[in-house]
Design a protein around this motif. Structure first.
Motif, mmCIF file in Angstrom:
data_model
loop_
_atom_site.group_PDB
_atom_site.id
_atom_site.type_symbol
_atom_site.label_atom_id
_atom_site.label_comp_id
_atom_site.label_asym_id
_atom_site.label_seq_id
_atom_site.Cartn_x
_atom_site.Cartn_y
_atom_site.Cartn_z
ATOM 1 N N LEU A 16 0.835 -1.087 0.112
ATOM 2 C CA LEU A 16 -0.032 0.005 0.070
ATOM 3 C C LEU A 16 1.003 1.308 -0.023
ATOM 4 O O LEU A 16 0.548 2.273 -0.848
ATOM 5 N N ALA A 17 2.000 1.207 0.799
ATOM 6 C CA ALA A 17 2.719 2.262 1.013
ATOM 7 C C ALA A 17 3.296 2.375 -0.647
ATOM 8 O O ALA A 17 3.475 3.825 -0.912
ATOM 9 N N GLY A 18 3.629 1.616 -1.258
ATOM 10 C CA GLY A 18 3.974 1.755 -2.695
ATOM 11 C C GLY A 18 3.086 2.436 -3.570
ATOM 12 O O GLY A 18 3.420 3.276 -4.231
ATOM 13 N N ALA A 19 1.847 1.871 -3.329
ATOM 14 C CA ALA A 19 0.795 2.693 -4.242
ATOM 15 C C ALA A 19 0.681 4.108 -3.741
ATOM 16 O O ALA A 19 0.507 4.958 -4.652
ATOM 17 N N LEU A 20 0.802 4.399 -2.486
ATOM 18 C CA LEU A 20 0.778 5.727 -2.006
ATOM 19 C C LEU A 20 1.818 6.713 -2.669
ATOM 20 O O LEU A 20 1.723 7.810 -2.859
ATOM 21 N N TRP A 21 3.016 5.878 -2.820
ATOM 22 C CA TRP A 21 4.180 6.768 -3.488
ATOM 23 C C TRP A 21 3.698 7.064 -4.703
ATOM 24 O O TRP A 21 3.994 8.320 -5.383
ATOM 25 N N ARG A 22 2.908 6.488 -5.642
ATOM 26 C CA ARG A 22 2.432 6.806 -6.822
ATOM 27 C C ARG A 22 1.252 8.010 -6.711
ATOM 28 O O ARG A 22 1.338 8.821 -7.596
ATOM 29 N N VAL A 23 0.333 7.799 -5.946
ATOM 30 C CA VAL A 23 -0.412 8.956 -5.624
ATOM 31 C C VAL A 23 0.263 10.193 -5.285
ATOM 32 O O VAL A 23 -0.128 11.185 -5.983
ATOM 33 N N TRP A 24 1.430 10.080 -4.641
ATOM 34 C CA TRP A 24 1.946 11.378 -4.464
ATOM 35 C C TRP A 24 2.618 11.939 -5.610
ATOM 36 O O TRP A 24 2.452 13.301 -5.893
ATOM 37 N N HIS A 25 3.276 11.079 -6.296
ATOM 38 C CA HIS A 25 3.917 11.468 -7.548
ATOM 39 C C HIS A 25 3.059 11.762 -8.697
ATOM 40 O O HIS A 25 3.689 12.440 -9.657
ATOM 41 N N GLY A 26 2.134 11.143 -9.116
ATOM 42 C CA GLY A 26 1.486 11.230 -10.151
ATOM 43 C C GLY A 26 2.172 10.486 -11.616
ATOM 44 O O GLY A 26 2.442 9.511 -11.162
ATOM 45 N N PRO A 27 2.471 11.399 -12.418
ATOM 46 C CA PRO A 27 2.181 12.922 -12.456
ATOM 47 C C PRO A 27 0.930 13.306 -12.873
ATOM 48 O O PRO A 27 0.176 14.153 -12.932
ATOM 49 N N ALA A 28 0.171 12.365 -13.789
ATOM 50 C CA ALA A 28 -1.177 12.447 -14.187
ATOM 51 C C ALA A 28 -2.272 12.155 -13.137
ATOM 52 O O ALA A 28 -2.138 11.473 -12.202
ATOM 53 N N GLN A 29 -3.284 12.965 -13.395
ATOM 54 C CA GLN A 29 -4.627 12.476 -12.462
ATOM 55 C C GLN A 29 -4.900 11.096 -12.499
ATOM 56 O O GLN A 29 -5.238 10.446 -11.537
ATOM 57 N N SER A 30 -4.976 10.774 -13.669
ATOM 58 C CA SER A 30 -5.277 9.191 -13.989
ATOM 59 C C SER A 30 -4.321 8.088 -13.058
ATOM 60 O O SER A 30 -4.549 7.214 -12.562
ATOM 61 N N ASP A 31 -2.910 8.665 -13.281
ATOM 62 C CA ASP A 31 -1.872 7.776 -12.287
ATOM 63 C C ASP A 31 -2.622 7.814 -10.733
ATOM 64 O O ASP A 31 -2.489 6.720 -10.161
ATOM 65 N N ARG A 32 -2.830 8.861 -10.425
ATOM 66 C CA ARG A 32 -3.163 9.105 -8.935
ATOM 67 C C ARG A 32 -4.285 8.210 -8.641
ATOM 68 O O ARG A 32 -4.581 7.403 -7.602
ATOM 69 N N MET A 33 -5.344 8.454 -9.532
ATOM 70 C CA MET A 33 -6.695 7.797 -9.300
ATOM 71 C C MET A 33 -6.367 5.929 -9.359
ATOM 72 O O MET A 33 -6.965 5.599 -8.555
ATOM 73 N N MET A 34 -5.610 5.736 -10.514
ATOM 74 C CA MET A 34 -5.351 4.398 -10.594
ATOM 75 C C MET A 34 -4.794 3.811 -9.299
ATOM 76 O O MET A 34 -5.000 2.707 -8.635
ATOM 77 N N ALA A 35 -3.834 4.436 -8.802
ATOM 78 C CA ALA A 35 -3.042 4.233 -7.660
ATOM 79 C C ALA A 35 -3.994 4.148 -6.449
ATOM 80 O O ALA A 35 -3.990 3.113 -5.588
ATOM 81 N N ALA A 36 -4.929 4.980 -6.402
ATOM 82 C CA ALA A 36 -5.794 4.860 -5.425
ATOM 83 C C ALA A 36 -6.743 3.715 -5.096
ATOM 84 O O ALA A 36 -7.165 3.137 -4.278
#
Lengths: 111, 100, 489, 308
Positions: A16-36
């Motif tokens: 989960l921490a790994g996925a959260l790293w992706r939420v933080w870095h993005g860069p695109a909105q869809s990256d953050r959403m997929m990580a969520a």
């Protein structure tokens, strides 16, 4: 057995921490959403293991999380279209200045 | 010991939420900060209610009530923010306090 | 007991019915719910008067398990005052919030919101449970914010948002205190808390709850949200917001400092509360003096008038509660709450009539309006007498009681505040009075129904009557008063 | 070992909250808040508060998330200017830290726990789940007011409509490509969600669940169906909608008044009929909660967004 389950939960939390790293870095909105969404899936997994560890009733919570996680994804998809109520699938593949490519470009710019 | 960890997390969440509330002008982020404060308080209460022999059911019921009330308040606040942006394009409150 | 249940349940049931039934049924249903509830409020006050506080254990469960509700004299007085104000507001809204005038949206939303606001007020007045009070306050705040937003302008939305932010912050601070109280004592009941063994976190809990409630009562320096919010709402809504809503959070403050945790009331804390109140009286008055719109003058005057009520803390709280002057100070502050409620509602309803008559509430546009609408001008003048604290009004009784207590207690600075605040009120109310009663009319006046004009006049007359017939409310307020001290003054 | 687990979980919760507050950009904040709700639900599970975990998962992670996401999408298009970028704010930081420290101190100063004795009274309610017992019996007045709070919020949201839109259907006009992923999903989810939501209400009497949790799941189903264009959004003027909004609090309040009429106290449910009466109230509440929450998230009647 309990020890192994604990270790399993810790491993899942680390993912989960790994996925959260992706939420933080993005860069695109869809990256953050997929990580969520990934965090959601991981959360369901954590709850399932916790159910084995503590109380089987927690499976109900895991199920609720699974059903509700879809809602956020739908909300996100809807928010991507220009009128905030359509479906990005509706338009043909990008051929210049159409709706979809605009939506994608807006997404790529992040916030 | 675990309970203390949760209580301290709750206290820190309240602090973080207060920071967000005071420091962030964007209205949606303020609504998020409100929710952080509320859930931090609930975490504190839940940890306190779990200290006895059995887990106390009263705080749990209070927290469920509180979560629903927080959702109602958030929904109205979000609605106000969207309506304001729709009318005037603003996403932060204008500085002056008085209408003319 | 049945009267108490009706007072609590009927506004809520009326709101539900108004939402569910077709739009054309809304006004008759809301008006009959209002009338029946107001009647029950009088019955409740009569039974409190005769038989002492009325207590209700909801669901038959005793605290700490269940929630206790109690109508003591103070709660009964506030319930009656609210019933009078809501009754008047409903009459005025019958004209003012009609679909033809206000549009179908506001005409639909005003009635259920008014009834929900009233139900929340009554629930807060009688609740003895700190968390139940939280839920009641949230219902109150959401209904109040919605009433501000009803006018729909960008300005009203900004005011509603600012109000919402203060209200939510206040709720959360209050909730933080509630959490600490439950964690420390395992109960939320005010009666059980007064008999608790003190815990170290109690002072922090009381401080947090007080800060939250001050934000909701709009005491200086948390007053900035109040004037724009109250001035942006439609006039009948402003009347509810200004006359009633701050009284609910003030009442909880009274319950906390006088009933739940009286032993924590240190002199410094009490003096600080009253000091903020004193600043509010002066600062609110000064700001009211420089406004050019009637609704804003009236709204800033609310900031000032609420300040007087906080003088009760050093005069009747803490060590002072056993002194002979405590009863006078306590009753004076509550008289202020009651008479301000009646007079302020009357003033906002007058503002509504002015807007209906000339389409504006700027002082310049109101010139000479009293010639065309003499009843309205007279109503404003009567309400102004109460707010200035001139005899024989309820406001005079309130300030007289507070002032004699301040001298008896040797705390003469409060007397200066009372006198100065009265002078400021005279100054800031002189301008709208002078404009209304001047000879040269400025704008053409649309006709306003006489029945509508009579509504604020009746309220303002009641505010004056409160002073003339002060003996009965005086005795009612003593019923169930915490620590009835030696009757001295 | 379980301490390590809790430490790791709380660490994650704090990181996510920090991300929501200090991260740049509103969208990042919103996404962090959604994951925050998820992790918090796990935290409640760790604390043994299953019903709260369920409520947090459904409301905190689900509904609040979609509320903020759709709002962010609309704000991005409608706002004239971005929010000003802000640097660290020492005053706010001091206040936040002071309150956090005060609460932390209060935790260590708490006296020994005392809790009201539920065990003796719970059998009288006919409920096996003490949380449901507290919600619908001991603190029924809270729960009734709470269901009305939702209604007040909805009225407030409706008052934000523009007058010209008032008779339009609620929310924006949702549409999806027929036969596309979203439309299919909008048909797939409702049967699953309906049975799961109803199960939660039924199970709430003795196990994990309850009217609020079940109602939230049902609201999610209604929302997905509306957003996928499967279910047309209602209008304010529709009597069925307005009846559904008030049936829960209405039945609850009337049962309380009926008890008064029968000579018992307000909101009293005598032990003989406690269980069936509670179930009726819960079912009615669920209907109202589901409908209220769904239309609360959909928003006021709105025709078309202004283009800026």
């Amino acid at each position: 057995m309990t020890l192994w389950l604990h270790i399993l939960v810790l491993g899942l939390l680390a993912s989960l921490a790994g996925a959260l790293w992706r939420v933080w870095h993005g860069p695109a909105q869809s990256d953050r959403m997929m990580a969520a969404q990934l965090v959601g899936t991981g959360g369901v997994a954590v709850l399932s293991v916790l159910a084995a560890l503590q109380d089987w009733d927690l499976l109900v919570v895991a199920l609720a999380l699974a059903v509700l996680a879809a809602l956020a994804a739908v909300g996100f998809v809807k928010a991507q279209t220009p009128d905030s109520a359509g479906d990005p699938e509706e338009t043909p593949p990008p051929t210049g200045g159409d709706r979809r490519s605009r939506a994608v470009r807006a997404t790529a710019h992040g916030d | 010991m675990s309970l203390t960890v949760f209580a301290m997390t709750g206290a820190s969440l309240v602090g973080l939420g207060i920071y967000g509330l005071l420091a962030l002008p964007q209205l949606l982020r303020r609504i998020i900060s409100f929710n952080l404060i509320g859930s931090g308080l609930f975490l504190f209460l839940g940890a306190a209610g779990a200290r006895g022999e059995a887990v106390d059911a009263v705080p749990q019921a209070l927290i469920i009530t509180g979560i629903v009330v927080a959702l109602a308040a958030s929904a109205l606040a979000v609605g106000l923010v969207v309506a304001l942006a729709r009318r005037s394009g603003l996403v932060v409150l204008p500085d002056e306090a008085n209408p003319r | 007991m049945t009267a108490l249940v009706i007072v609590l349940a009927l506004p809520l049931a009326g709101a539900l019915a108004v939402i569910a039934l077709p739009v054309r049924a809304a006004v008759p249903v809301a008006l009959s719910a209002t009338a029946l509830t107001a009647l029950s409020a009088l019955v409740l006050a009569a039974s409190v008067w005769q038989g002492g506080p009325v207590t209700l254990m909801v669901g038959g469960w005793q605290p700490p398990l269940g929630i206790a509700l109690q109508a003591d004299g103070l709660a009964a007085a506030l319930i009656v005052m609210s019933a009078l104000v809501v009754g008047a507001v409903a009459m005025a809204a019958w004209f003012e919030m009609a679909a033809a005038r206000a549009g179908p949206r506001a005409a639909f939303g005003f009635w259920p919101l008014m009834l929900l606001l009233w139900g929340a007020l009554n629930a807060v007045y009688v609740s003895r449970d700190l968390f139940n009070l939280y839920v009641g306050l949230e219902l109150l705040s959401l209904a109040a914010v919605a009433l501000v937003a009803i006018s729909g302008t960008a300005q009203a939305l900004v005011a509603a948002l600012r109000y919402m932010i203060f209200a939510l912050a206040g709720s959360l601070l209050y909730l933080a205190g509630v959490v600490l109280v439950y964690a420390g004592h395992g109960t939320l009941d005010i009666g059980l808390l007064s008999a608790r063994s003190p815990a170290p976190g109690d002072a922090l809990a009381l401080g947090l709850m007080t800060a939250g409630l001050l934000a909701k009562t709009a005491l200086f320096p948390f007053h900035v949200w109040l004037p724009p919010a109250h001035a942006s709402a439609p006039a009948p809504a402003s009347a509810l917001l200004s006359a009633l809503v701050p009284k609910a959070s003030f009442l909880i403050l009274i319950r906390l400092w006088f009933e739940a945790m009286p032993e924590l009331a240190s002199t410094a804390a009490l003096l600080m509360l009253a000091g903020l109140g004193a600043i509010a009286v002066i600062w609110g008055g000064v700001l009211a003096l420089v406004q050019s719109r009637l609704k804003l003058i009236v709204a800033y005057s609310t900031v000032a008038q609420l300040g007087y009520m906080f003088l009760v803390f050093p005069l009747a709280g803490g060590d002072g509660s056993a002194q002979p002057w405590a009863a006078g100070a306590w009753t004076g502050a509550m008289f202020q709450a009651l008479s301000h409620g009646l007079a302020k509602a009357a003033m906002f309803l007058v503002a509504g009539i002015c807007i209906a008559a000339v389409g504006s509430d700027r002082l310049g546009d109101l010139r000479g309006l009293a010639r065309a609408l003499p009843m309205t001008g007279f109503a404003f003048a009567l309400a102004a007498i109460t707010l200035m604290g001139l005899p024989p009004s309820g406001g005079f009784t309130a300030k007289y009681l507070l002032m004699t207590s301040a001298f008896a207690a040797g705390q003469w600075p409060w007397a200066l505040v009372l006198a100065g605040g009265g002078l400021l009120a005279a100054a800031y109310l002189y301008r709208p009075l002078a404009a209304l009663f001047t000879r040269d009319a400025r704008l053409p006046v649309h006709p306003v129904a006489r029945a509508w004009q009579g509504v604020p006049l009746a309220l303002a007359a009641l505010a004056v009557l409160l002073g003339l017939l002060s003996a009965a409310p005086f005795d009612l307020l003593q019923i169930g008063r915490p620590e009835p001290a030696v009757e001295g003054l | 070992m379980s301490l390590a687990l809790d430490l790791a979980l709380c660490g994650l919760i704090l990181c996510v909250a920090l991300g929501a507050v200090v991260g740049r950009g509103v969208f990042r904040s919103v996404i962090f808040f959604i994951t925050y709700g998820l992790l918090l639900a796990i935290g409640w599970a760790r604390l043994g508060a299953k019903d709260v975990a369920l409520a947090e998962a459904a409301i905190g992670a689900g509904l609040t998330g979609v509320l903020l996401l759709t709002a962010h999408g609309r704000l991005r298009r409608m706002s004239v200017e971005r929010a000003p970028r802000v640097g660290p704010n020492p005053m706010a930081a001091t206040t936040g830290i002071a309150v956090a420290l005060a609460l932390g101190w209060a935790w260590f100063a708490l006296p020994a726990p005392t809790a009201p004795d539920l065990a003796a009274a719970l059998p009288l309610t006919g409920m096996g789940n003490p949380v449901t017992g507290v919600l619908l019996h001991f603190r029924a007045w809270d729960t009734l007011l709470e269901s009305i709070v939702l209604l007040a919020a909805l009225l407030g949201v409706w008052m934000l409509a523009r007058d010209v839109d008032w008779h339009a259907p609620l929310g924006l006009r949702y549409h999806a490509r027929p036969g596309g992923v979203l439309a299919s999903f909008g048909r797939l989810l409702p049967p699953i969600g309906l049975s799961f939501g109803s199960y939660l209400v039924w199970a709430g009497a003795d196990g994990t669940g309850g009217a609020f949790q079940g109602g939230t799941v049902l609201a999610a189903v209604v929302l997905v169906a509306m957003m996928a264009g499967v279910l047309p959004p209602p209008r304010v003027a529709q009597g069925g909608l307005r009846a559904a909004l008030v049936v829960g609090p209405g039945v609850f309040l009337l049962s309380g008044l009926l008890a008064v009429a029968l000579g018992m106290g307000f909101l009293t449910l005598p032990p003989a009929v406690a269980k069936p009466a509670t179930l009726i109230i819960e079912v009615a509440l669920t209907v109202s909660i589901a409908v209220t929450l769904a239309v609360l998230v959909i928003g006021p009647p709105d025709d078309k967004e202004p283009v800026r």
